[in-house]
Design a protein around this motif. Structure first.
Motif, PDB file in Angstrom:
ATOM      1  N   MET A  20       9.895  -4.365   6.546  1.00  0.00           N
ATOM      2  CA  MET A  20       8.488  -3.993   6.413  1.00  0.00           C
ATOM      3  C   MET A  20       7.699  -5.179   5.883  1.00  0.00           C
ATOM      4  N   PRO A  21       6.441  -5.279   6.308  1.00  0.00           N
ATOM      5  CA  PRO A  21       5.580  -6.318   5.722  1.00  0.00           C
ATOM      6  C   PRO A  21       5.385  -6.066   4.223  1.00  0.00           C
ATOM      7  N   ALA A  22       5.115  -7.136   3.492  1.00  0.00           N
ATOM      8  CA  ALA A  22       4.959  -7.032   2.034  1.00  0.00           C
ATOM      9  C   ALA A  22       3.872  -6.035   1.653  1.00  0.00           C
ATOM     10  N   TRP A  23       2.781  -5.960   2.407  1.00  0.00           N
ATOM     11  CA  TRP A  23       1.697  -5.053   2.057  1.00  0.00           C
ATOM     12  C   TRP A  23       2.143  -3.596   2.168  1.00  0.00           C
ATOM     13  N   GLN A  24       3.022  -3.300   3.133  1.00  0.00           N
ATOM     14  CA  GLN A  24       3.521  -1.928   3.273  1.00  0.00           C
ATOM     15  C   GLN A  24       4.453  -1.571   2.122  1.00  0.00           C
ATOM     16  N   ILE A  25       5.247  -2.511   1.689  1.00  0.00           N
ATOM     17  CA  ILE A  25       6.134  -2.267   0.550  1.00  0.00           C
ATOM     18  C   ILE A  25       5.295  -2.001  -0.705  1.00  0.00           C
ATOM     19  N   LYS A  26       4.264  -2.817  -0.929  1.00  0.00           N
ATOM     20  CA  LYS A  26       3.394  -2.615  -2.097  1.00  0.00           C
ATOM     21  C   LYS A  26       2.651  -1.279  -1.997  1.00  0.00           C
ATOM     22  N   ALA A  27       2.191  -0.922  -0.792  1.00  0.00           N
ATOM     23  CA  ALA A  27       1.497   0.357  -0.599  1.00  0.00           C
ATOM     24  C   ALA A  27       2.440   1.525  -0.865  1.00  0.00           C
ATOM     25  N   ALA A  28       3.687   1.413  -0.393  1.00  0.00           N
ATOM     26  CA  ALA A  28       4.670   2.475  -0.628  1.00  0.00           C
ATOM     27  C   ALA A  28       4.967   2.617  -2.117  1.00  0.00           C
ATOM     28  N   GLU A  29       5.114   1.497  -2.808  1.00  0.00           N
ATOM     29  CA  GLU A  29       5.366   1.542  -4.251  1.00  0.00           C
ATOM     30  C   GLU A  29       4.187   2.187  -4.989  1.00  0.00           C
ATOM     31  N   ALA A  30       2.967   1.816  -4.587  1.00  0.00           N
ATOM     32  CA  ALA A  30       1.774   2.389  -5.225  1.00  0.00           C
ATOM     33  C   ALA A  30       1.692   3.892  -4.962  1.00  0.00           C
ATOM     34  N   LEU A  31       1.969   4.301  -3.733  1.00  0.00           N
ATOM     35  CA  LEU A  31       1.913   5.727  -3.398  1.00  0.00           C
ATOM     36  C   LEU A  31       2.980   6.505  -4.160  1.00  0.00           C
ATOM     37  N   HIS A  32       4.182   5.959  -4.249  1.00  0.00           N
ATOM     38  CA  HIS A  32       5.229   6.633  -5.019  1.00  0.00           C
ATOM     39  C   HIS A  32       4.829   6.742  -6.499  1.00  0.00           C
ATOM     40  N   GLY A  33       4.232   5.685  -7.036  1.00  0.00           N
ATOM     41  CA  GLY A  33       3.756   5.733  -8.419  1.00  0.00           C
ATOM     42  C   GLY A  33       2.706   6.820  -8.607  1.00  0.00           C
ATOM     43  N   LEU A  34       1.766   6.905  -7.654  1.00  0.00           N
ATOM     44  CA  LEU A  34       0.740   7.942  -7.716  1.00  0.00           C
ATOM     45  C   LEU A  34       1.366   9.334  -7.657  1.00  0.00           C
TER      46      LEU A  34
END
Length: 175
Positions: free
Chosen positions: A77-91
Motif C-alpha cells: 500500500m502507498p504510505a498515505w493509505q497506511i497512515k489513513a488506515a492507522e488514523a481510522l483505526h485510532g478513531l
C-alpha cells in the motif's frame, strides 16, 4: 500473509456485532413515541450493549498493546493509505470508548442510573443535571454519527482490498 491472533479476530467481530446491535437499537428506541414499556426495555438493552462494548473495547485495547498487529507486506500500500488506515483505526478505538461513556454520562445527567444486566448498578459519578443533559445527548448522537461514517469508510476500505486490490488484507481479520 500474517494474520491477526484469534483473540484479536474474535474481539473485532464480537465488538462490531455489538456496536451494530446497539446502534440499531438506539435508532429504533428513539423513534418510539412516549415512554412505553417497550421503549424502557430497549433503553436498558441499549445501555447493557454499551457497557459490554466498553468492557470488550478495554480488553481489546489491552490485547492490542501487548500483541502487535501483523505487518503489511512491503510495498503493498502507498504510505498515505497506511497512515489513513492507522488514523481510522485510532478513531475507531477512541469512539469505542467515547460513545459508551457519553451515553453513560447522558443517562446519569438525566437522573437515570445504569444497572448492568439489571443486577449490577454502575457508580453514579455525576448528579442529575438538566443543563448538561441536552449537551451529552447531542454529544452521544454526533459521536454515533461519526462512528457510522468511520465504519462505512472502514468497510469500504476492506471491500476495496478484497475485491479491487485483491491483496489479501481483509483475510488477516477473517476467522
Amino acid at each position: 500473509m500474517e494474520k491477526y491472533t484469534k483473540t484479536a479476530v474474535a474481539l473485532h467481530w464480537l465488538i462490531a456485532l455489538l456496536i451494530v446491535a446497539a446502534f440499531a437499537l438506539g435508532m429504533t428506541m428513539t423513534d418510539i413515541p412516549g415512554l412505553t414499556p417497550t421503549k424502557l426495555k430497549y433503553f436498558s438493552w441499549h445501555k447493557w450493549l454499551g457497557v459490554t462494548v466498553l468492557g470488550l473495547a478495554a480488553l481489546r485495547l489491552l490485547w492490542r498493546l501487548t500483541h502487535r498487529a501483523p505487518a503489511l507486506p512491503a510495498g503493498l500500500m502507498p504510505a498515505w493509505q497506511i497512515k489513513a488506515a492507522e488514523a481510522l483505526h485510532g478513531l475507531l478505538y477512541i469512539l469505542m470508548f467515547a460513545i459508551p461513556l457519553s451515553g453513560y454520562f447522558y443517562s446519569l445527567s438525566a437522573g437515570v442510573p445504569v444497572v448492568y444486566l439489571g443486577v449490577l448498578p454502575l457508580p453514579v459519578l455525576i448528579d442529575p443535571n438538566p443543563e448538561l443533559k441536552p449537551v451529552l445527548k447531542a454529544v452521544h448522537y454526533w459521536l454515533n454519527m461519526g462512528l457510522l461514517a468511520a465504519v462505512i469508510l472502514h468497510v469500504a476500505a476492506a471491500l476495496k482490498h478484497q475485491f479491487i486490490d485483491r491483496d489479501g488484507v481483509l483475510k488477516r481479520m477473517l476467522p
